[in-house]
Design an enzyme around this catalytic site. Structure first.
Site, PDB file in Angstrom:
ATOM      1  N   ASN A  75       1.556   6.376  -5.741  1.00 37.58           N
ATOM      2  CA  ASN A  75       1.105   5.002  -5.516  1.00 37.58           C
ATOM      3  C   ASN A  75       2.168   4.212  -4.765  1.00 37.58           C
ATOM      4  OD1 ASN A  75       2.133   2.376  -7.046  1.00 37.58           O
ATOM      5  ND2 ASN A  75       2.660   4.146  -8.347  1.00 37.58           N
ATOM      6  N   TYR A 129       1.451   0.582  -4.615  1.00 37.78           N
ATOM      7  CA  TYR A 129       0.764  -0.690  -4.823  1.00 37.78           C
ATOM      8  C   TYR A 129       1.613  -1.882  -4.381  1.00 37.78           C
ATOM      9  CZ  TYR A 129      -3.453   0.616  -7.448  1.00 37.78           C
ATOM     10  OH  TYR A 129      -4.685   1.084  -7.822  1.00 37.78           O
ATOM     11  N   PHE A 166       3.513  -4.039  -6.502  1.00 35.23           N
ATOM     12  CA  PHE A 166       3.424  -5.180  -7.425  1.00 35.23           C
ATOM     13  C   PHE A 166       2.278  -6.133  -7.076  1.00 35.23           C
ATOM     14  CE2 PHE A 166       8.199  -5.264  -8.841  1.00 35.23           C
ATOM     15  CZ  PHE A 166       7.982  -4.133  -9.613  1.00 35.23           C
ATOM     16  N   SER A 223      10.867   0.196  -9.463  1.00 33.41           N
ATOM     17  CA  SER A 223       9.737   0.581  -8.615  1.00 33.41           C
ATOM     18  C   SER A 223      10.254   0.873  -7.209  1.00 33.41           C
ATOM     19  CB  SER A 223       8.695  -0.541  -8.559  1.00 33.41           C
ATOM     20  OG  SER A 223       7.735  -0.269  -7.551  1.00 33.41           O
ATOM     21  N   PRO A 224       9.755   1.941  -6.575  1.00 35.57           N
ATOM     22  CA  PRO A 224      10.196   2.240  -5.211  1.00 35.57           C
ATOM     23  C   PRO A 224       9.404   1.495  -4.144  1.00 35.57           C
ATOM     24  CG  PRO A 224       8.744   3.979  -5.976  1.00 35.57           C
ATOM     25  CD  PRO A 224       8.884   3.003  -7.130  1.00 35.57           C
ATOM     26  N   ASN A 225       8.454   0.657  -4.572  1.00 36.95           N
ATOM     27  CA  ASN A 225       7.508   0.084  -3.617  1.00 36.95           C
ATOM     28  C   ASN A 225       7.759  -1.376  -3.255  1.00 36.95           C
ATOM     29  OD1 ASN A 225       6.006   2.550  -3.580  1.00 36.95           O
ATOM     30  ND2 ASN A 225       5.171   1.985  -5.571  1.00 36.95           N
ATOM     31  N   THR A 226       8.848  -1.956  -3.766  1.00 38.28           N
ATOM     32  CA  THR A 226       9.265  -3.305  -3.381  1.00 38.28           C
ATOM     33  C   THR A 226      10.637  -3.198  -2.728  1.00 38.28           C
ATOM     34  OG1 THR A 226       8.004  -4.401  -5.139  1.00 38.28           O
ATOM     35  CG2 THR A 226       9.867  -5.615  -4.206  1.00 38.28           C
ATOM     36  N   LYS A 240      13.720  -0.762 -17.370  1.00 43.40           N
ATOM     37  CA  LYS A 240      13.054   0.449 -16.885  1.00 43.40           C
ATOM     38  C   LYS A 240      13.836   1.040 -15.727  1.00 43.40           C
ATOM     39  CE  LYS A 240       8.504   2.370 -15.901  1.00 43.40           C
ATOM     40  NZ  LYS A 240       7.048   2.107 -15.958  1.00 43.40           N
ATOM     41  N   ASN A 276      10.529   5.559 -14.276  1.00 40.66           N
ATOM     42  CA  ASN A 276       9.519   5.126 -13.320  1.00 40.66           C
ATOM     43  C   ASN A 276       9.121   6.315 -12.430  1.00 40.66           C
ATOM     44  OD1 ASN A 276       7.908   3.374 -11.635  1.00 40.66           O
ATOM     45  ND2 ASN A 276       9.268   1.692 -12.182  1.00 40.66           N
TER      46      ASN A 276
END
Length: 391
Positions: free
Chosen positions: A143, A145, A147, A209-212, A249, A280
């Site tokens: 994913n 996403y 956030f 999270s790797p997505n921000t 986390k 995560n």
């Protein structure tokens, strides 16, 4: 007349067959039949695009369309953590119910605790679609996403409504994130603690999270010190009875030296936290992945993360000398998977990806298998098994 008779027979056969199939489906759904969900329901759900299927899962949980589990948690699965009694140690990880819409439905299928979020101060749409990908052969998901969130105020109101209804006895954690365009990341977490602390059983500071963009750099020891000190000071300033435990986390892609630095920070008096969530999603791509979606950017979760997650739990359990409770997450599909994380140092565990592939019955299956493993090894409770394999 013969033709008419044949038509009637065929019609009767069709009605009987359809009724039989309908009854079988209804009974299988009502009884939360594991094989039926794994082999029939979830493959049908997977005909939808992944994000559409995710949204369907939220709506089904929101409106409580899945029958309540008949599994009764044995006393051996109870554990006291963060000053609260968990009916069982199996929770739903953040990322599924991002906006606190599905809490009651998730409670119905047997989760011992529910973590919502990540929640950002202001609403944001997240990254562009498509941003969710199945790796079916690998029992995994990627994913990105980013956030996507309804924001603090909306999630706060939903949680207030739940608490006021007095029908929800579930332990609810709130996972906090930062807005993508924020110029003061630490303040985003401070705002979240002030806003959502009074309605949360625990809060999670998610910097993994790797997505921000830039988020994971907040795991650097110096930035982390500032973040955790501000977070603790803010939490401690809340009114009595509204000071939830603070958890951090972590990402699975940290080096051993980085883990040592983090362990040192989270054990210092000014920055000591109440718990860790390990871990995560990963940006690593193991060579054994089969699905073509393995090349997609984002965080990988599911079975490929299982062993590295368990190893990381054991390392942090040793580095923190067992002083800081751990929630273990990553590739939990069976009771054995959960048990391995518990004996590696986790007090409770979370799942998400196994729900994608096996559906709601996976929760009861894991609990049933875990209770048997505890009994086989002579443990009367979860707490006796925590860290028992760490040397």
């Amino acid at each position: 007349m013969k033709s008419l008779s044949l038509k009637r027979k065929l019609r009767s056969l069709y009605i009987v067959t359809a009724s039989g199939i309908g009854a079988y489906v209804a009974i299988s759904l009502y009884k939360n039949n594991e094989k039926f969900y794994r082999n029939v329901v979830m493959p049908l759900v997977h005909l939808l695009e992944p994000e559409q299927a995710h949204r369907l899962g939220i709506l089904v949980s929101k409106y409580r369309l899945v029958p309540k589990t008949s599994y009764i948690d044995p006393d051996s699965l109870k554990i006291t953590l963060f000053g609260k009694e968990f009916k069982n140690p199996i929770g739903i990880a953040a990322g599924f119910d991002k906006h606190a819409e599905a809490v009651m439905g998730l409670r119905d299928i047997g989760f011992g605790f529910i973590e919502v979020g990540s929640v950002t101060p202001e609403p944001q749409s997240g990254n562009d679609k498509p941003r969710l990908f199945r790796l079916s052969e690998d029992f995994a998901v990627i994913n990105r996403y980013g956030f996507n969130s309804d924001g603090h105020q909306t999630v706060l109101q939903r949680l207030v409504n739940l608490r006021q209804a007095k029908k929800c006895d579930s332990i609810i954690g709130v996972n906090l994130g930062k807005n993508k365009t924020s110029t003061d990341a630490i303040n985003d977490y401070v705002i979240g603690i002030k806003k959502l602390g009074p309605v949360a059983d625990y809060l999670v500071i998610n910097v993994s999270s790797p997505n921000t963009p830039g988020l994971r750099t907040m795991q650097d020891k110096n930035v982390l010190k500032s973040l955790l000190k501000s977070a603790k000071d803010t939490r401690d300033s809340l009114p009595d009875g509204s000071r939830p435990p603070l958890l951090l986390k972590l990402a699975p892609d940290l080096s051993y030296s980085e883990l040592k630095d983090i362990a040192n920070v989270v054990r210092q008096k000014e920055t000591k936290i109440d718990g860790l969530i390990i871990c995560n999603t990963t940006i690593e791509r193991p060579q054994f992945l089969h699905n073509d979606n393995r090349t997609e950017t984002g965080g990988l979760s599911g079975k490929p993360l299982k062993d590295s997650s368990t190893k990381l739990i054991a390392e942090m359990y040793k580095l923190t000398r067992g002083e800081i409770p751990i929630i273990g997450v990553g590739g939990v599909f069976t009771g054995r998977d959960a048990y391995e994380k518990i004996t590696a140092g986790a007090s409770v565990v979370q799942l998400y990806t196994s729900l994608v592939y096996e559906g709601p019955p996976v929760v009861a299956k894991i609990k049933r298998e875990l209770a048997q493993l505890l009994a086989d090894d002579g443990y009367m409770s979860i707490s006796e098994a925590v860290g028992s394999n760490v040397k």
